[in-house]
Scaffold this motif. Structure first.
Motif, short mmCIF file in Angstrom:
data_model
loop_
_atom_site.label_atom_id
_atom_site.label_comp_id
_atom_site.label_asym_id
_atom_site.label_seq_id
_atom_site.Cartn_x
_atom_site.Cartn_y
_atom_site.Cartn_z
N ASP A 144 0.77 -1.27 -0.05
CA ASP A 144 0.11 -0.08 0.09
C ASP A 144 0.81 1.30 -0.01
N ASN A 145 2.11 1.11 0.13
CA ASN A 145 2.95 2.26 0.22
C ASN A 145 4.07 2.25 -1.01
N GLY A 146 4.54 3.47 -1.71
CA GLY A 146 5.46 3.39 -2.81
C GLY A 146 5.11 2.75 -3.96
N PRO A 147 5.85 3.24 -5.05
CA PRO A 147 5.23 3.05 -6.67
C PRO A 147 6.01 1.65 -6.94
N ALA A 148 5.63 1.09 -8.11
CA ALA A 148 6.46 -0.05 -8.62
C ALA A 148 7.84 0.31 -8.75
N GLY A 149 8.82 -0.79 -8.54
CA GLY A 149 10.19 -0.80 -8.65
C GLY A 149 10.76 0.02 -7.52
N ARG A 150 9.88 0.46 -6.52
CA ARG A 150 10.81 1.27 -5.40
C ARG A 150 10.04 0.61 -4.16
N PRO A 151 10.72 -0.53 -3.59
CA PRO A 151 10.36 -1.22 -2.44
C PRO A 151 10.80 -0.28 -1.22
N SER A 152 10.55 -0.78 0.02
CA SER A 152 10.69 -0.05 1.11
C SER A 152 12.38 -0.24 1.50
#
Length: 479
Positions: free
Chosen positions: A158-166
């Motif tokens: 539910d957080n962050g766009p595709a390709g940008r994991p936490s």
């Protein structure tokens, strides 16, 4: 008065020895015994040679080759596991990529099963090897990290766009990838060790088959000469024109030697086809396949880990160079230089201006249909490389989502689709060589059947019976 010296009397034992040496029956028995002894030596020699060659075929076809295949299969499965883990990270929480994410997870599980199967085959071949235990431990730790990475990715959907994991997910993924690279190095070492065993066994058995042909001529030739000597002696001493039994024994030995020489020559050819022509290509192409999947994973890692893009780009290029070695080529000029090399090759098939796994294959084209299939590999790989440049161009412009979509999609015109076409072409070449290898090993198994089974006992018995039949009446005439 002149004194005459008395001539010393010949000792009785010496007179008997001279008489024995020159009596016709004793000569016949001596010659006949020599023929029988040489026949026994020939039978024993054939038995040893047959056992040695069959043992070599067994080691190459049933032990070393399957072990090499298992380790290259393990390398491939592990490489793609990490590639699919990167693809899960790339898809992230983007609803448009939910299908791609599920495909990546499903393929991860499939490769995991394949890796476990390969490990079981490797462990069966050498259950006490500490390297295998270490690889098992590393894979277990990797799967734990992969599970944590996926769980964190799920939690962060539910957080962050595709390709940008936490950050926590990315840290776990980086740790898992580093562990996998170390594991792959160990698997490569295991592959090299098994391949070295296969190479040594092949060379030993090939040298043995060549030497055996020479010794077969020597032993068989001596036996034929002994039989001819027996014939000549019987003719000179007994005025016999021909001894049919001795003549038949000579023919049997001559035919045996010729058939044996032919069988050993065919055995050497089968071993050469199996190992040098087929299996060397299988190993090179299977390793190329595994390295290609690892490079494909680097492409995904390049997009998902912005802090290590330069490292992953360099890693991708290194693996590209291991498949198609073009000295001095970088990401920027590789496509053009590869294109130039392919034009030179198509102008003259012997002009292979690149090395690496694919260069080795293009210099080892042997079987029907192999060249066309190998050229298809080069063409599809060239397209995949062009796709990679397109991905990097998108990412450098800031179109990360577009780059990810093009990278992970499996529809026609996407990078993964073109990679699948390349992989299909590569598998086709491996299959051609695998079929040739299996056929050559099967032929080698059967080559000595009959001759190698009958000669060890059949020739000594046959020669003994025929020689005895040929000289028995002649000896009896003196009794």
């Amino acid at each position: 008065m002149a004194t005459t010296l008395a001539r010393p009397a010949t000792e009785p034992g010496l007179r008997r020895l001279r008489t024995y040496r020159w009596e016709t029956p004793n000569w016949i028995i001596a010659l006949a015994s020599t023929c029988v002894l040489l026949a026994v030596v020939l039978g024993a020699f054939v038995s040893v040679v047959t056992s040695s060659v069959r043992d070599g075929v067994r080691v190459i076809g049933r032990e070393a080759a399957p072990q090499v295949a298992a380790t290259t299969g393990l390398y491939f499965a592990l490489s793609d596991m990490d590639a699919q883990l990167a693809n899960v990270q790339l898809a992230g929480n983007d609803p448009a990529m939910a299908t791609n994410r599920k495909e990546a997870l499903d393929l991860y599980q499939q490769r995991r099963i394949e890796a476990n199967g390969a490990l079981q085959r490797i462990a069966t071949g050498d259950p006490g090897d500490p390297k295998i235990a270490d690889i098992l431990d590393r894979i277990g730790r990797y799967e734990s990290l992969a599970g944590q990475t996926t769980a964190l990715n799920d939690r962060d959907r539910d957080n962050g766009p595709a390709g940008r994991p936490s950050k926590p997910a990315l840290e776990h993924h980086s740790e898992a990838t580093d562990l996998m690279q170390a594991t792959l190095r160990e698997v490569r070492d295991l592959t090299t060790a098994n391949h070295d065993l296969l190479n040594q066994t092949y060379q030993d058995k090939l040298d043995g088959a060549v030497a055996a042909r020479a010794w077969l001529w020597v032993i068989g030739g001596l036996l034929v000469l002994a039989l001819l000597g027996l014939q000549v002696f019987l003719r000179v001493r007994l005025r016999r024109r021909l001894n049919p039994a001795a003549l038949l024994a000579t023919i049997v030995v001559g035919v045996t030697v010729v058939i044996g020489f032919t069988a050993l020559s065919a055995e050497a050819r089968d071993l050469e086809v199996a190992k040098a022509n087929a299996f060397d290509s299988i190993v090179a192409l299977s390793q190329a396949r595994a390295v290609g999947y690892d490079a494909n994973a680097d492409e995904s890692r390049y997009l998902v880990d912005s802090g290590r893009t330069a490292w992953y780009e360099r890693s991708f290029l290194d693996k590209t160079q291991s498949l198609v070695t073009i000295l001095g080529a970088g990401i920027a000029d590789f496509d053009q230089r590869f294109d130039d090399a392919l034009r030179a090759y198509h102008g003259k098939n012997t002009d292979v201006r690149f090395g690496g796994y694919f260069g080795a294959e293009m210099n080892n084209i042997t079987f029907a249909g192999e060249r066309d299939a190998a050229e298809r590999v080069l063409t599809t790989y060239q397209q995949y490389q062009r796709d990679d440049r397109r991905i990097r161009a998108m990412a450098s412009r800031g179109d990360l989502r577009q780059a990810i979509a093009f990278c992970v999609a499996t529809t026609s015109g996407s990078s993964n689709y073109d990679f699948a076409q390349y992989d299909k072409a590569l598998t086709a070449v491996i299959d051609i060589n695998q079929q040739a290898f299996d056929t050559a090993i099967r032929d080698a198994d059967n080559e000595l059947t009959g001759w190698g089974d009958l000669v060890p006992l059949g020739v000594p018995v046959t020669v003994t019976v025929l020689v005895a039949a040929g000289v028995w009446r002649r000896v009896r005439e003196y009794r």
